[in-house]
Design a protein around this motif. Structure first.
Motif, short mmCIF file in Angstrom:
data_model
loop_
_atom_site.label_atom_id
_atom_site.label_comp_id
_atom_site.label_asym_id
_atom_site.label_seq_id
_atom_site.Cartn_x
_atom_site.Cartn_y
_atom_site.Cartn_z
N MET A 173 0.84 -1.21 0.00
CA MET A 173 0.00 0.00 0.00
C MET A 173 0.87 1.25 0.00
O MET A 173 0.46 2.30 -0.54
N LEU A 212 -6.28 -0.82 -2.27
CA LEU A 212 -6.32 -2.10 -1.58
C LEU A 212 -6.78 -3.21 -2.53
O LEU A 212 -6.27 -4.34 -2.47
N CYS A 233 -0.41 5.01 -0.11
CA CYS A 233 -1.28 4.98 1.07
C CYS A 233 -0.47 4.50 2.27
O CYS A 233 0.26 3.52 2.17
N GLU A 272 1.45 2.14 -3.34
CA GLU A 272 0.23 2.67 -3.95
C GLU A 272 -0.05 4.11 -3.50
O GLU A 272 -1.01 4.72 -3.95
#
Length: 913
Positions: free
Chosen positions: A866, A903, A871, A869
């Motif tokens: 994550m 996610l 996050c 990504e």
């Protein structure tokens, strides 16, 4: 184009292969099958040595095998460790066999001992270099080799990649079909520009980390010459480079290590280096398509099926990297660079302009203004070289995808300013032919290769970029270069002096130096959605809070024994937010101090020493608050080290606890009755509970549980403490306090974190009777608790929460976020439950939904993925298998949806095959 597709393997068993080896080669011994995509390979440990029996696909021509044998001889002659041909009893290198109606070509090769690099632990950059050197050495060895059997049409010939993908498109998995088409079109276009300049020769065609083996002495051997063919020379490098994708923590560094090492043994032309990255994209796409077709043709091929997930990931990694940037990086890594001469070009006095992550010019969200650079570039200013510009950062994007690293500079000069002659290798925009500026801002960049490198690039391979596009400072007579950020060195310094028991997030943490609303920004201008920070109620760097703190610091900051207005006003507002009767406020520094004080209030007011607490709870780090903390995720020894004055009751977890389901409260309360009946309750001072299991990931208590516990404790003369430090203060959206969700009213409330938005500030709110009883222990004092600055910040937090309707935002955005997370559970069985309310949520990951076995390692991998990504999320719970989701209350609906989508992408890569 069906001839470019795959072919099912011959049907053959170990017994049949053993019979062939014994009858035609006189070889016997234990036999096992080896993996192969389109052939059959068997290893025999014979008394005379280990060999491999190879049964070629029925479509294989004899000339192809002859070519392979000849290539093996050439490679061996060049000193490479490769298989040798074992003649049959007849003296022939190849025998024709009949097997189940199939007419197959059989042969035997010596076994090259060693472990495939793919299977060795610690695949790092050094191994990438080793693989690149081996591939380069093999290409150099085969440079003058020719054989008719290498002139064949093959789906692995990258000269035919476009035709292969067209032929195999129907077999592409639905989840990647659009991605393949989107990535391979620009790759093919880029390749077309240089295709006529690409040299051809015989290549191995499949020199990957699976076909290079290392023995105990570290000597590399090359196996599986089944794809020997005439193709572009650079195709060999493309195959090898493709094989290291996803094998290290940095794909770009890994690929460039392969390129540099390959070029040391087999120098490449600029056209070949230009073609390399498009070929890597095409190669990974062909592998995905071929494997998908092969599984259709040969569903029992475990070898192919086992590799499909990694092959898709390799393609996704290749496609995710910028085609233009990778082409430039490959060119810079695979050939010598020419450093241009840099005489003085601009003679005007200049002032460097800071556009970095920490620039004060970019406070209060100014960095998000798309016109901010133009407005800041006033005459006489110059931007900085090698700077990661916050002005070009992109929120809600994958890490390292925004082009933020400046390889040139912008200089603001009056139009008509005359520059000196521009030397070769220096690129200047905004001037006319005689060097006079015709624009108010000119751009200057240096290139060590022909052509114009990108002006801004992603943070990959910064050192390579700096060699390719060197510092232009000498042209300006002014140092405008910014040192490369070094979060790794800072981490080493942290570990040296900052006691390492104070853990940090992530294996390789980014260096975070700025926040804005729900975003965090690192020193490389990468932006992350902060999904973790329940401290930052109003978001990061809220102007109202910074103004309040600055103003109060300019007036006064002292301790609360002095008489000033801010502490009084904050206490009044807190009392008005609490239930009737809870109107006495103690201001403290932290949640741990608040809990510690609450416990003392309870024991002092009742004159009793014993406290009832729940398992799996977290309350703080002071001696008192730690005594009632039982979270194994925070302290593995928690249950065995509680003091005698703490009585633990079962964790009322209706998801994975003793009693489960919507009516679990009755079971837990019945167990509590039995427990209380066995205690001397005359010593019970009270109970402390989180109204929602915070460190458990936001697990809601079973309905009716909190009221039931409070009723029982009060009936015994005790008081009830609600620890609201993590989830109270509007975070639940539907309620301001956590206990309201249960319809219960405590006697003491502890709160912190959210109160000060990161400023040290906490509070205990209780009744007058309990507060005044504390006088038996003397007066209370907290040096910085309720200081003027902390109180001013606390008031500003409440003002922002009201004016920006943050509790309502927690409700609407939190409900949408929870709904999005729950929707993922229909796709991913690893999601066992989604916990919580508002913007205090948890996603529990399990390996089995029936047993609720925790997926601890998967949770760690998800958090790391994550981060890529964009996050920031971390694990929590006793088993560290719950994603804790407690972002600032300003979280936007757009950011919440981005988190859900991220996610989804991560679980698709890590879970779905």
């Amino acid at each position: 184009m069906t001839d470019l597709g795959g072919l099912a393997r011959p049907v053959a068993t170990c017994d049949e292969a053993a019979e062939i080896a014994a009858r035609l080669w006189g070889l016997t011994g234990p036999i096992v099958e080896l993996g192969s995509q389109q052939d059959r390979n068997f290893r025999i440990d014979s008394p005379t040595g280990t060999v491999v029996v190879k049964l070629a696909n029925a479509a294989t021509a004899r000339a192809e095998l002859d070519a392979q044998h000849a290539a093996l001889a050439v490679a061996a002659g060049a000193g490479l460790r490769v298989p040798g041909v074992v003649p049959a009893l007849s003296g022939e290198a190849v025998e024709t066999v009949e097997l189940g109606g199939q007419r197959l070509l059989a042969r035997v090769l010596t076994y090259v001992a060693g472990t495939p690099l793919l299977e060795l632990d610690g695949f790092g950059v050094d191994r990438c270099r080793l693989l690149g050197r081996t591939a380069g050495a093999l290409v150099a060895a085969l440079a003058g080799f020719a054989h008719p059997g290498t002139e064949r049409r093959s789906q692995w010939d990258l000269r035919l990649a476009g035709d292969v993908l067209t032929s195999l498109e129907p077999h592409l998995p639905a989840g990647v079909r659009d991605e393949v088409l989107a990535a391979t079109v620009p790759a093919s276009d880029r390749l077309r520009a240089v295709v006529e300049s690409l040299p051809e020769q015989v290549i191995h065609g499949d020199l990957t980390d699976d076909n290079a083996v290392s023995d105990d002495e570290g000597t590399v051997g090359v196996i599986d010459f089944g794809d020997v063919m005439t193709s572009w020379r650079v195709a060999e490098l493309a195959v090898t480079a493709s094989s290291v994708l996803g094998k290290t923590g940095d794909d770009v560094t890994a690929v460039l290590a392969v390129v540099e090492a390959f070029a040391e043994r087999a120098p490449l032309t600029d056209a070949e280096l230009t073609a390399l990255w498009p070929l890597v994209v095409l190669r990974t796409a062909v592998v995905v398509a071929s494997s998908a077709e092969q599984v259709t043709l040969d569903g029992g091929n475990d070898y192919t099926q086992a590799r499909q997930t990694d092959e898709v990931r390799a393609f996704e990694r290749a496609a995710a990297l910028d085609l233009e940037e990778m082409t430039w990086l490959v060119r810079a890594s695979g050939q010598p660079l020419t450093t241009p001469r840099l005489p003085r070009l601009v003679h005007s006095a200049l002032t460097p302009l800071d556009l970095s992550t920490t620039s004060p010019l970019l406070d209060a969200g100014a960095w998000l203004d798309p016109d901010i650079e133009r407005r800041l570039l006033r005459p006489g200013t110059v931007t900085r070289y090698g700077e990661y510009r916050l002005t070009r950062a992109i929120p809600l994007a994958r890490r390292n995808t925004a082009r933020v690293l400046a390889l040139g500079v912008q200089v603001a000069l009056p139009i008509g300013t005359r520059l000196d002659a521009v030397p070769a290798g220096v690129l200047v925009d905004g001037v006319d032919e005689d060097g006079t500026t015709v624009e108010p801002v000119i751009t200057i960049q240096v290139s060590a290769l022909p052509g114009r490198p990108p002006a801004y690039v992603t943070p990959h391979a910064a050192q390579v970029w700096r060699r390719l596009s060197p510092d232009p400072s000498p042209l300006l007579g002014l140092d405008v270069a910014v040192p490369e950020p070094d979060p790794e060195r800072l981490l080493a310094r942290r570990d040296a002096y900052f006691a390492t028991v104070q853990e940090h997030y992530f294996d390789a943490p980014p260096q975070i130096e700025r926040g804005w609303r729900e975003h965090l920004v690192d020193t490389r201008a990468q932006v992350y959605v902060d999904v973790l920070n329940n401290v930052a109620t109003t978001g990061h760097a809220h102007p109202a809070l910074t103004a309040a703190a600055a103003r109060q610091w300019s007036l006064l900051n002292t301790n609360s024994r002095f008489h000033y207005g801010a502490a009084v006003e904050l206490s009044e507002r807190l009392a008005n937010l609490a239930p009737d009767g809870l109107d006495q406020v103690f201001l403290v520094n932290s949640g741990s101090e608040a809990v510690d004080l609450a416990l003392r209030l309870a024991t002092t007011a009742t004159g009793r020493p014993r406290i009832l607490a729940a398992r799996e709870a977290y309350h703080g780090w002071t001696i008192g608050s730690d005594a009632v903390t039982t979270s194994l995720g925070d302290n593995p020894r928690a249950l065995s080290t509680r003091p005698d004055w703490v009585e633990l009751m079962d964790a009322p977890n209706a998801i994975r606890g003793t009693h489960r389901g919507p009516r679990a409260a009755a079971g837990y309360l019945a167990d509590l009755d039995v427990q209380l009946a066995g205690l001397d309750t005359s010593h019970l001072a009270g109970v402390i509970l989180e109204p929602i299991f915070g460190n458990g990931g936001g697990v809601l208590l079973p309905d009716g549980y909190l009221v039931g516990v409070y009723d029982r404790v009060r009936a015994l003369g005790g008081v009830c403490i609600s620890d609201e430090v993590q989830m109270g203060y509007g975070r639940l959206g539907h309620h301001f306090w956590g206990f309201e969700q249960q319809g219960a009213v405590p006697d003491i409330i502890t709160v912190a974190k959210a109160m000060g938005n990161g400023q040290p500030l906490g509070a205990v709110i209780t009744t007058r009777a309990i507060a005044e009883a504390f006088a038996a222990e003397g007066s209370f004092f907290s040096s910085a608790g309720g200081s003027p600055v902390s109180s001013a910040v606390g008031l500003a937090v409440l003002d922002v929460m009201a004016s920006e309707h943050l509790q309502e935002n927690a409700k609407t955005v939190g409900d949408a976020l929870r709904s999005g997370l729950e929707s993922l559970a229909s796709t991913y069985d690893v999601i066992g439950a989604v916990h919580g309310l508002g913007l205090y949520l948890g996603v529990e990951l399990v390996s089995d939904r029936e047993t609720f076995a925790p997926a601890t390692e998967l949770t760690r991998l998800v958090c790391e993925a994550m981060l890529d990504e964009g996050c920031i999320v971390q694990p929590t719970g006793d088993y560290k298998n719950v994603l804790k989701i407690k972002p600032p209350l300003v979280l936007s609906a757009e950011a919440a949806q981005y988190v859900v989508n991220a996610l989804d992408r991560v679980l698709r890569r890590l879970v779905l095959s």
